[in-house]
Design a protein around this motif. Structure first.
Motif, PDB file in Angstrom:
ATOM      1  N   ALA A   1       0.828  -1.212   0.000  1.00  0.00           N
ATOM      2  CA  ALA A   1       0.000   0.000   0.000  1.00  0.00           C
ATOM      3  C   ALA A   1       0.860   1.259   0.000  1.00  0.00           C
ATOM      4  O   ALA A   1       0.507   2.258  -0.640  1.00  0.00           O
ATOM      5  CB  ALA A   1      -0.932  -0.012   1.209  1.00  0.00           C
ATOM      6  N   ASP A   2       1.986   1.216   0.672  1.00  0.00           N
ATOM      7  CA  ASP A   2       2.825   2.411   0.757  1.00  0.00           C
ATOM      8  C   ASP A   2       3.667   2.630  -0.501  1.00  0.00           C
ATOM      9  O   ASP A   2       4.330   3.649  -0.627  1.00  0.00           O
ATOM     10  CB  ASP A   2       3.741   2.326   1.980  1.00  0.00           C
ATOM     11  N   ARG A   3       3.630   1.683  -1.410  1.00  0.00           N
ATOM     12  CA  ARG A   3       4.408   1.841  -2.655  1.00  0.00           C
ATOM     13  C   ARG A   3       3.498   2.008  -3.879  1.00  0.00           C
ATOM     14  O   ARG A   3       3.944   1.835  -5.009  1.00  0.00           O
ATOM     15  CB  ARG A   3       5.319   0.619  -2.867  1.00  0.00           C
ATOM     16  N   ALA A   4       2.249   2.326  -3.628  1.00  0.00           N
ATOM     17  CA  ALA A   4       1.260   2.370  -4.714  1.00  0.00           C
ATOM     18  C   ALA A   4       1.660   3.316  -5.827  1.00  0.00           C
ATOM     19  O   ALA A   4       1.421   3.040  -7.008  1.00  0.00           O
ATOM     20  CB  ALA A   4      -0.105   2.778  -4.153  1.00  0.00           C
ATOM     21  N   HIS A   5       2.278   4.432  -5.484  1.00  0.00           N
ATOM     22  CA  HIS A   5       2.573   5.443  -6.498  1.00  0.00           C
ATOM     23  C   HIS A   5       3.968   5.292  -7.105  1.00  0.00           C
ATOM     24  O   HIS A   5       4.354   6.093  -7.952  1.00  0.00           O
ATOM     25  CB  HIS A   5       2.415   6.840  -5.894  1.00  0.00           C
ATOM     26  N   ASP A   6       4.689   4.274  -6.658  1.00  0.00           N
ATOM     27  CA  ASP A   6       6.046   4.082  -7.190  1.00  0.00           C
ATOM     28  C   ASP A   6       6.006   3.265  -8.470  1.00  0.00           C
ATOM     29  O   ASP A   6       5.155   2.400  -8.659  1.00  0.00           O
ATOM     30  CB  ASP A   6       6.919   3.352  -6.156  1.00  0.00           C
ATOM     31  N   ARG A   7       6.959   3.564  -9.322  1.00  0.00           N
ATOM     32  CA  ARG A   7       7.059   2.778 -10.551  1.00  0.00           C
ATOM     33  C   ARG A   7       7.446   1.345 -10.238  1.00  0.00           C
ATOM     34  O   ARG A   7       8.284   1.094  -9.352  1.00  0.00           O
ATOM     35  CB  ARG A   7       8.137   3.372 -11.462  1.00  0.00           C
TER      36      ARG A   7
END
Lengths: 246, 432
Positions: free
Chosen positions: A123-129
């Motif tokens: 969930a905390d990496r949702a916006h990472d490529r």
């Protein structure tokens, strides 16, 4: 829930899958084992609608799966062996795309994405490529992408290839959670210990045919003579032989 | 519909994510089209590069000097006067386009041949074969100035008087009838009388600096480039941006096709096929995103051409839009066909690039198709790029109306249907 009935697939003169039958019930994990080229992936592909069988049927809730747009395909989630993700996009963009393929509304899709990412711990990496993810994270995202439409049956084609023990353990935890939610899981792998940990029943295929189908305890009858409490690997080798396949 | 929109959005995201690729896909056609446009656009005469020509005067007569003076004043050529050996070496090296050799005795022989038509002297031209089209222009220039110089000398110069005197003296020995001899004698005596009245000899020591007048061109030319209107000049950039735009659209279609093959290689196509989405929807999604990217490329290219090079849509704006739309759809479906026929991404890209280069070359995107042999010009009607180029030309510098856009649009949409149909039929749908 899922019933595979007399599936057959040929490529020219080569019979890849011959009269394969088995079933997967809700809340059950079925391990599909076999040497390389035994027909595991072809079988999974036929269930997922990627390959058309020459004969036989895939039944979902007793109804045959028919065609590309059959709504019953929504009850199946495929976790491909490949990391089927767009590295150039974020995890969120990937999930939005794959979820939209199942006609989810915007709200339902956002909820499903949040739930899936939460389950696999990303969930905390949702916006990472995705290209910035480790192999284990990609494997977990690969799993999450298959859960967005809340399928009843999950087809997992070697879902832990190339991941470290921590990620593998995390994936097992995810799968056990899904099992507890009543999902039926068809799990193919070469790792016997994964089957021993997860599977309720095991289907062993070789040369396109089912050579054994039973619970782990039931498979003991195929153990080499005098090997009480034989490991799954020794039973597997007793059934499929020791000849190299590739 | 939702899956198709999702595919389009995803493909656009992927396209825009790689900023370097985006810039290249926009900058490359602009750069190359600008280069081609600068070559093929109608430059003003002042800017035009003059053809380097050498005149080797081995005669030194009044006629040969007159020729040299006149050629020096021509706006199409720049003249040098090396020796014959230097001139030949310069042509061989490509430093000179044409060398004209005026042999010894040329003036005398040309003067005599002017009246009798016999024993015409030879003017030798050495030329660079890679500039054979310019040879024609130099030949025309020389024809004009040789005629002017010879006729001027014959009617008003010393050499002419001598030739007429010599001819008058030898009339009796000519193989002419008595009546013909009498007529020729009258003509030449009249010409001699004309000399003495029309061209008084210059004062001692003085020489005339202006060439004497002889025969001159009996007409002048009024030229008008037929474009969209009297006030609209031909803009070569319009054609070059159309041609290069189409070329890079087709290159983008290769990326589309190879992209699908890469998606298959990476297992992504398995995920797409396992979803309850029809095959046609998957291909429509791909074709739509490809068309949008193609249109973006075209719009940016033409916007640049309009802002920087003054390209204008003198014809129908709606027609331009139709041609652009049809071109984009054709290119996108061509990408699908590449994906359907290709096997590996690497091998497919190489073959597809060759096919696209052939297509744009035969379509007249690089050089105008009128240069092609007649049979090849007829063959190019089966090349979609040709219809795209013709359509854009019609809507930009030719200034034609909407009707002129309809046929190219219809033909390209027909190509799109053909490519799309073949792609659906030949696409490898099974994902083992």
């Amino acid at each position: 829930m899922l019933e595979v009935r007399s599936l057959r697939k040929t490529y020219g003169d080569h019979v890849a899958v011959h009269d394969v039958s088995f079933s997967v019930q809700p809340g059950e994990v079925v391990g599909l084992l076999g040497p390389n080229g035994a027909g595991k992936t072809t079988t999974v592909s036929m269930i997922a609608g990627l390959v058309t069988p020459v004969s036989g049927q895939v039944l979902i809730g007793g109804e045959p799966l028919a065609g590309d747009t059959d709504p019953k395909k929504r009850t199946i989630g495929l976790v491909p062996q490949d990391l089927a993700l767009y590295d150039e996009l974020s995890a969120l963009a990937n999930l939005r795309f794959f979820g939209a393929l199942y006609h989810l509304s915007a709200d339902a899709l956002e909820r499903a994405i949040a739930s899936s990412l939460q389950l696999v711990g990303l969930a905390d990496r949702a916006h990472d490529r995705v290209s910035t993810f480790s192999g284990g994270m990609k494997r977990r995202l690969n799993l999450a992408a298959s859960l967005l439409h809340d399928p009843d049956i999950l087809l997992l084609d070697e879902p832990t290839v190339g991941v470290d023990p921590q990620s593998r353990n995390a994936i097992f935890d995810n799968l056990e959670t899904l099992k507890a939610r009543g999902k039926g899981l068809l799990y193919t792998t070469h790792y016997m210990e994964e089957i021993e940990r997860l599977a309720d029943r095991v289907v062993i295929v070789d040369h396109g045919r089912v050579v054994a189908s039973d619970t782990l305890e039931g498979l003991q009858r195929f153990a080499p003579a005098g090997a009480a409490g034989a490991s799954l690997e020794s039973i597997f080798l007793a059934l499929t032989g020791r000849t190299l396949r590739d | 519909m939702r899956p198709i929109l999702a595919m389009v959005r995803k493909d656009l995201q992927l396209f825009l994510t790689d900023r370097r690729a985006v810039i290249m896909s926009l900058v490359a056609p602009i750069a190359i089209a600008s280069f081609f446009g600068s070559i093929f656009s109608g430059n003003s005469n002042a800017d035009r590069a003059r053809i380097p020509v050498a005149i080797v005067d081995q005669d030194g007569s009044a006629i040969s000097r007159g020729i040299l003076d006149r050629v020096r004043g021509d706006k199409w050529v720049s003249v040098s006067t090396p020796t014959a050996d230097e001139a030949r070496a310069a042509v061989q090296k490509g430093a000179l386009t044409v060398a004209v050799i005026i042999p010894g005795g040329f003036g005398d022989a040309a003067g005599r041949a002017f009246f009798s038509g016999a024993n015409r002297p030879t003017l030798t031209m050495w030329y660079d074969p890679s500039h054979s089209t310019e040879l024609g222009l130099v030949r025309g220039v020389m024809t004009q100035y040789v005629m002017e110089s010879v006729s001027a000398e014959m009617f008003t110069g010393e050499q002419g008087r001598k030739v007429i005197d010599d001819t008058l003296a030898s009339i009796d020995s000519m193989r002419l009838s008595g009546q013909q001899q009498a007529l020729l004698r009258d003509l030449l005596q009249s010409a001699r009388s004309f000399y003495s009245q029309a061209t008084p000899a210059p004062a001692d020591g003085a020489t005339s600096t202006t060439p004497r007048r002889g025969l001159s061109m009996p007409y002048s030319v009024s030229e008008e480039a037929v474009t969209s209107g009297r006030n609209a000049a031909y803009n070569g950039y319009a054609h070059s941006f159309a041609g290069m735009g189409i070329q890079f659209l087709l290159f983008a279609s290769i990326d589309l096709g190879v992209g699908i093959l890469l998606e298959r290689q990476r297992g992504l196509w398995k995920r797409l096929r396992s979803a309850p989405v029809s095959r046609v929807s998957l291909l429509i999604g791909k074709a739509t995103s490809g068309s949008i990217i193609a249109l973006m490329t075209l719009v940016v290219s033409f916007a640049f051409a309009m802002l920087v090079f003054g390209v204008r849509i003198h014809g129908s704006l709606a027609g331009f839009g139709l041609v652009a739309f049809a071109t984009a759809v054709m290119a996108a479906t061509f990408g699908l066909l590449i994906a359907a026929l290709g096997k590996t991404p690497g091998g497919t890209r190489g073959i597809a690039i060759l096919a696209v280069l052939m297509m744009v070359m035969l379509g007249g995107a690089w050089i105008p198709s009128f240069i092609f042999p007649a049979w090849l010009q007829q063959l190019t009607v089966v090349i979609p790029a040709r219809w795209a180029v013709d359509g854009f030309d019609a809507m930009t510098w030719r200034g034609l109306g909407l009707q002129a856009a309809l046929v190219p649009t219809a033909v390209m949409l027909a190509f799109a249907v053909l490519f799309g149909g073949l792609a659906v039929a030949r696409f490898r749908w099974e994902e083992a």
